[in-house]
Design a protein around this motif. Structure first.
Motif, PDB file in Angstrom:
ATOM      1  N   LYS A 189      23.355  -2.854 -10.055  1.00  0.00           N
ATOM      2  CA  LYS A 189      23.847  -3.513  -8.507  1.00  0.00           C
ATOM      3  C   LYS A 189      25.229  -3.869  -8.678  1.00  0.00           C
ATOM      4  CE  LYS A 189      19.654  -2.966  -7.180  1.00  0.00           C
ATOM      5  NZ  LYS A 189      19.311  -1.952  -6.233  1.00  0.00           N
ATOM      6  N   PRO A 190      25.899  -3.861  -7.537  1.00  0.00           N
ATOM      7  CA  PRO A 190      25.358  -3.956  -6.457  1.00  0.00           C
ATOM      8  C   PRO A 190      25.109  -2.527  -5.420  1.00  0.00           C
ATOM      9  CG  PRO A 190      27.539  -4.362  -5.904  1.00  0.00           C
ATOM     10  CD  PRO A 190      27.164  -4.176  -7.396  1.00  0.00           C
ATOM     11  N   HIS A 191      25.469  -1.499  -6.162  1.00  0.00           N
ATOM     12  CA  HIS A 191      25.613  -0.127  -5.710  1.00  0.00           C
ATOM     13  C   HIS A 191      24.729   0.697  -6.159  1.00  0.00           C
ATOM     14  CE1 HIS A 191      29.173  -1.356  -3.356  1.00  0.00           C
ATOM     15  NE2 HIS A 191      29.735  -1.760  -4.464  1.00  0.00           N
ATOM     16  N   GLY A 192      23.464   0.545  -7.147  1.00  0.00           N
ATOM     17  CA  GLY A 192      22.857   1.535  -7.714  1.00  0.00           C
ATOM     18  C   GLY A 192      21.520   1.570  -7.025  1.00  0.00           C
ATOM     19  N   TYR A 193      20.817   2.572  -7.530  1.00  0.00           N
ATOM     20  CA  TYR A 193      19.670   2.921  -6.957  1.00  0.00           C
ATOM     21  C   TYR A 193      18.598   1.576  -7.373  1.00  0.00           C
ATOM     22  CZ  TYR A 193      20.927   7.761  -6.420  1.00  0.00           C
ATOM     23  OH  TYR A 193      21.650   9.046  -6.331  1.00  0.00           O
ATOM     24  N   ASP A 194      17.361   1.494  -6.874  1.00  0.00           N
ATOM     25  CA  ASP A 194      16.221   0.671  -7.043  1.00  0.00           C
ATOM     26  C   ASP A 194      15.739   0.734  -8.686  1.00  0.00           C
ATOM     27  OD1 ASP A 194      16.253  -0.521  -4.673  1.00  0.00           O
ATOM     28  OD2 ASP A 194      14.688   0.998  -4.007  1.00  0.00           O
ATOM     29  N   PRO A 195      15.746  -0.229  -9.204  1.00  0.00           N
ATOM     30  CA  PRO A 195      15.005  -0.163 -10.692  1.00  0.00           C
ATOM     31  C   PRO A 195      14.112   0.591 -10.603  1.00  0.00           C
ATOM     32  CG  PRO A 195      14.976  -2.453  -9.846  1.00  0.00           C
ATOM     33  CD  PRO A 195      15.722  -1.805  -8.563  1.00  0.00           C
ATOM     34  N   VAL A 196      14.115   1.294 -11.932  1.00  0.00           N
ATOM     35  CA  VAL A 196      12.890   2.334 -12.074  1.00  0.00           C
ATOM     36  C   VAL A 196      12.220   2.099 -13.398  1.00  0.00           C
ATOM     37  CG1 VAL A 196      14.428   4.036 -13.018  1.00  0.00           C
ATOM     38  CG2 VAL A 196      12.424   4.936 -11.827  1.00  0.00           C
ATOM     39  N   VAL A 197      10.935   2.386 -13.505  1.00  0.00           N
ATOM     40  CA  VAL A 197      10.124   2.568 -14.654  1.00  0.00           C
ATOM     41  C   VAL A 197      10.244   3.827 -15.221  1.00  0.00           C
ATOM     42  CG1 VAL A 197       7.856   2.084 -15.721  1.00  0.00           C
ATOM     43  CG2 VAL A 197       8.568   0.660 -13.896  1.00  0.00           C
TER      44      VAL A 197
END
Length: 276
Positions: free
Chosen positions: A69-77
């Motif tokens: 964050k703040p510009h990355g994708y949503d967290p992922v598994v």
């Protein structure tokens, strides 16, 4: 499914589970990278990657960097499915898990002249994924069922296409890297024709990404290049198909580029898919 061991690596943000699963109760190593932030309201997106020991760490680290964050994708598994040998590509196990039944005479000769390992377990493996591994991940994390991706390379890419053509409900994003469309004298194309006829009535929104290195075997580049055209008629029925050909990359060197594109493909928000 039997889980016999769990190893946690907090400094890497990942863990490994040893499971015995499927009709054969075979041993698998399930590598899981924990998300780096709180789950979105819909839950975490999940990426399932075949040949886990070949791709998991590259994919997990790329996800860690691209979800900041703040510009990355949503967290992922990120979930890597590997084998007890720890080999990057365990040919004996993957040849069974990722292929549809085939007669030896329908397969090309191997470079070393040896026989092909046992094949034909693709549907058993997809049952294992759907009925055992995916519920396991859902028990550990709150999962966004509308953002689940499956990635495979080579024979794994073949399996991804087989999964889409026969189980389009399994996940929402299918990524076939350098798919072995040639398997069993192109029997996959018969599945494609059945898929073309059946998919419109399913009212699904699905996405398919095909990746290939421009310097791979000529027939593999041609086979991958033909697939978007064969599937183009389904665009109006909810199937988005794209092809990425990476200049200067061969069958193995293309993997990092394909994994980076996979993240963008799997994690970019799509308004149509969000409405499903």
């Amino acid at each position: 499914m039997t889980i016999t061991n769990e190893r946690s690596y907090p400094h890497l943000g990942c863990e490994e589970h040893v499971i015995y699963a499927g009709v054969r109760r075979q041993e698998y190593r399930i590598l899981i990278s924990h998300p780096t932030g709180e789950a979105p309201p819909e839950g975490y997106p999940v990426i399932y990657a075949l040949d886990g020991h070949a791709v998991f760490h590259t994919l997990a680290e790329s996800a860690r960097l691209q979800t900041r964050k703040p510009h990355g994708y949503d967290p992922v598994v990120v979930v890597g499915i590997g084998y007890p040998s720890g080999e990057s590509f365990d040919m004996k196990r993957r040849c069974y898990d990722f292929t549809m039944p085939a007669e030896e005479q329908q397969l090309p000769k191997r470079p070393d002249g040896s026989q092909w390992p046992e094949s034909g377990g693709a549907d058993e493996f997809l049952d294992l994924l759907q009925l055992e591994i995916m519920p396991m991940i859902a028990s550990l994390f709150r999962v966004d069922t509308q953002r689940q991706a499956l990635f495979g390379h080579s024979l794994g890419g073949l399996l991804v296409l087989h999964a889409l053509f026969t189980r389009p409900e399994l996940v929402t994003h299918y990524t076939a890297g350098s798919p072995s469309v040639w398997w069993n004298d192109y029997a996959l194309l018969a599945e494609l024709e059945q898929f073309l006829a059946a998919y419109p009535a399913k009212a699904l929104q699905r996405k398919l990404l095909i990746t290939i290195g421009a310097d791979e075997l000529e027939h593999m580049v041609e086979d991958a290049g033909k697939l978007p055209g064969r599937l183009a008629s389904l665009a109006e029925h909810g199937l988005q198909t794209s092809l990425n050909e990476f200049a200067g990359e061969s069958h193995v060197s293309v993997l990092p580029a394909a994994l980076s594109r996979l993240l963008r493909f799997a994690l970019e928000k799509d308004e149509i898919l969000e409405q499903v």
